[in-house]
Every structure is written in structure tokens, then in C-alpha cells.
Design a protein around this motif. Sequence first.
Motif, PDB file in Angstrom:
ATOM      1  N   VAL A  56       0.908  -1.146   0.084  1.00 41.95           N
ATOM      2  CA  VAL A  56       0.037   0.119  -0.084  1.00 41.95           C
ATOM      3  C   VAL A  56       0.965   1.165   0.171  1.00 41.95           C
ATOM      4  CG1 VAL A  56      -1.666   1.208   1.411  1.00 41.95           C
ATOM      5  CG2 VAL A  56      -1.733  -1.177   1.244  1.00 41.95           C
ATOM      6  N   LEU A  57       0.604   2.158  -0.705  1.00 47.54           N
ATOM      7  CA  LEU A  57       1.075   3.312  -1.039  1.00 47.54           C
ATOM      8  C   LEU A  57       0.579   4.508  -0.149  1.00 47.54           C
ATOM      9  CD1 LEU A  57       3.608   4.758  -3.484  1.00 47.54           C
ATOM     10  CD2 LEU A  57       1.299   5.953  -3.280  1.00 47.54           C
ATOM     11  N   TYR A  58       1.341   5.264   0.332  1.00 46.75           N
ATOM     12  CA  TYR A  58       0.802   6.463   0.998  1.00 46.75           C
ATOM     13  C   TYR A  58       1.758   7.818   0.607  1.00 46.75           C
ATOM     14  CZ  TYR A  58      -2.016   3.729   4.320  1.00 46.75           C
ATOM     15  OH  TYR A  58      -2.745   3.028   4.909  1.00 46.75           O
ATOM     16  N   ALA A  59       1.175   8.908   0.340  1.00 47.75           N
ATOM     17  CA  ALA A  59       1.855  10.111   0.319  1.00 47.75           C
ATOM     18  C   ALA A  59       1.820  10.870   1.692  1.00 47.75           C
ATOM     19  CB  ALA A  59       1.190  10.926  -0.924  1.00 47.75           C
ATOM     20  N   VAL A  60       2.698  11.327   2.305  1.00 49.36           N
ATOM     21  CA  VAL A  60       2.516  11.903   3.471  1.00 49.36           C
ATOM     22  C   VAL A  60       3.171  13.011   3.584  1.00 49.36           C
ATOM     23  CG1 VAL A  60       2.039   9.613   5.054  1.00 49.36           C
ATOM     24  CG2 VAL A  60       4.381  10.391   4.342  1.00 49.36           C
TER      25      VAL A  60
END
Length: 371
Positions: A330-334
Motif C-alpha cells: 500500500v502506498l501513502y503520500a505523507v
Amino acid sequence: TEMVSVKDLSEKIGKPAAEIIKKLFLLGILATINQEIDFDTAALVASEYDIELEHKMDKTFEEVLSDEDHEDDSKDLENRPPVVTIMGHVDHGKTSLLDVIRSTHVTDQESGGITQHIGAYMVNVHGQAITFLDTPGHEAFTAMRARGAQVTDIAILVVAADDGVMPQTIEAINHSKAAEVPIIVAINKIDKPGANPEKVMQELTEYGLVCEDWGGDTVMVPVSAHTKEGLDKLLEMVLLVAEMQELRANANRMAKGSIIEAKLDKGRGPVATVLVQNGTLKVGDTIVAGTAYGRVRAMLNDKGRRVDEAGPSVPVEVLGFSEVPEAGDVLYAVEDDKLSRQVAEERRNKQKIQQMKVMSKVSLDELFSQI
Ligand code: GDP
Ligand code: MG
């Protein structure tokens, strides 16, 4: 650094405090039950019992992500394109269908001459977009699901009209049902002399798939990847089923998505195809996927064009990862600093524990051999 008391550790790993104190003693640490020891030491003791101590830092990190993963206000939600996977028995025509849909529904202007294979592509049907996952096959689907990625909204089950329901057809039905993904049946190869769509429909009833004409609620479309017959109808049905699902996302937030595929490219470094599932991914965003992290250096769409941003249901090739992430991550931009610090720390800790594990095995073995 994070500290834990001997008492807490004992409770956490379910081992007597006295034993833990003894192990600490062997490590050269004189501890009492209320003594606080640092995380690495605690992890080392736990590893003696073959227990992997969960770093509180991990939780904080997960908390950071889940904070970002808050539910959206319904007023912020907009329709997003459906994401479709094609499944079915080998040789029933999955690849042929994917290819013919791609070639007939991507305009020349868009393609720029070259079609890029990035693991997913988008087509336009009467002005409405549909995203197709380009990795047919159950393995990709189940591997992704096993990693927690739920990327598919609709499964197109391909059944050859001259062959009927086969083992992998049944598998595909089971996978889709387990994932609660609606199935649209494409009865393929109707151009063939031996084609018998009715027989396929009959066989499918045994697996709970009953077509609408027979009083059921499963959409079944006879098609031919060769003559292209029925393809428009199939795509229209995809849009119809999608409409009933009310697929929505909030484009105005930091992106969350899934890694569709990833590889190490000689010239470009780690490259991953990301399917954005919520929010908008932008060049310059700080990202994390599994143990890979980095900053989006560049993005390419399925037509090989550079893009600055990608919204919900859009697949893009992303450059800028520290390492190759895994499909299904799962990819998150943070937010920048928060993330890079945490990931770096987590990775450092994991390495340290690994090293200490190796070292302690040696030293404890030595110690015991002397006793
Ligand atoms: P996959 O294993 O499910 O990806 O199946 P393929 O797309 O590779 O197709 C298997 C074979 O069936 C190939 O030889 C295709 O040319 C053929 N095929 C696929 N679709 C059709 C169709 O609609 N009509 C006919 N006559 N042959 C087809
Ligand atoms: Mg194939």
C-alpha cells in the motif's frame, strides 16, 4: 529511545520476569523487575524465545498513516472510474480481450504511437473512463489480496464458448466472491464454429451465476476478441455495474494507492506502477510503500507521457523510490519530515536488531558453553 520495563516485557511476551532478569544478567545487565531497559535489549531478550518484539515505533508509524487515512466527508467525494480485472481459465482469451480493448479504445492522439505496458491502462467509453489491470491471472490477484491490497472493483470472468467452465474458471469465481467483487461474465470466442454460449450459461448456474434472462442478476455478454463483437456492450455493462457500486473518492487529499507492479530499471532505478485509489499523487510528494520510500521524481501515464499528478483510479509509473517496493504494497503520500524520519528510524532499528540477534547468538552460546 523507547524504553520498556522488565515487568511490561514479561507480560508482553508471556515469560516469567525472573527468567528475563537472568537473561539480562547473561547479557551483562543487572536489572530489577521495575527496571526500564531499552527497546533493542528487550527485543534481544524476546528473540531468545523466538518472539519478535513489535516496535512501538511501528505502531506510531502505522498511526501516522491511519491518521492520514481518515474517512472522507461525503461532500468531498466524487465519482471515480471503476478498476477492472480480467480473470478466467488459461487460453479462454484474457490477453486477447485486454489487447483488443486497449487498441480499440485508446485514441491515436492519446497513445502518441507507442503503447506503454505499465501493468494497467485506462480506456475511454463514451467519455467515461475505465481502468483495466493488465496483469490477468489469479496469482496477481490473490498475491495482492494477501498483501492487503483491494484494488479491483469489478471482475470480468472470461469463459470460452467452445470450452465452457474449467478449473480456473471456478477458482476465479471463488476469488471474486471472497473479495466481494462483482462478476461480469464475458462469454468469449462466439465466432468459433463450436461455440455454445447457452451451455456456458447453464454451467455457470451451478456456481451461483445466473444471467438476467434466466431470472438471475449476473451480467453475461457474448463476445469475440477476434471479431470485436459484443465488446462495446461489455464495456457499457462495466460502466453500468460500476454506477451501481457508487465508486467515489476524494481527489483533494494526499494519495493512497497500491503497487501494481515494480521493477529495478537499469537507467531509471526502482520503478513502480501505482494505482491511485484515493487522493491525488503529485510529483514531489513524499511516499512510502512497504519498506520503500522516497519522493516522486517523475510520473508517466499508461501512454508513456509525463504527468504532474494522478487522481483516483489512475495508474501511473512512479520514479523516485529508495528501493523496489512489492506488488500489493500500500502506498501513502505523507507530510515530509514526519515520514522520512520515521521510516529511516524504523529501518535503522530493524537492521540493528538483526545485527544484535546474530551477535547475541554467538555470545550467549559462548557463555552457556562455559557454564
Ligand atoms: P489467455 O490465456 O486467457 O490470455 O488467452 P489468449 O488471449 O492468449 O487466447 C488464447 C487463444 O485463443 C489464442 O490463440 C487467441 O488467438 C484465441 N482467441 C482469443 N479470443 C478469441 C476469440 O474471440 N475468437 C477466437 N476464434 N479465438 C480467440
Ligand atoms: Mg494470457
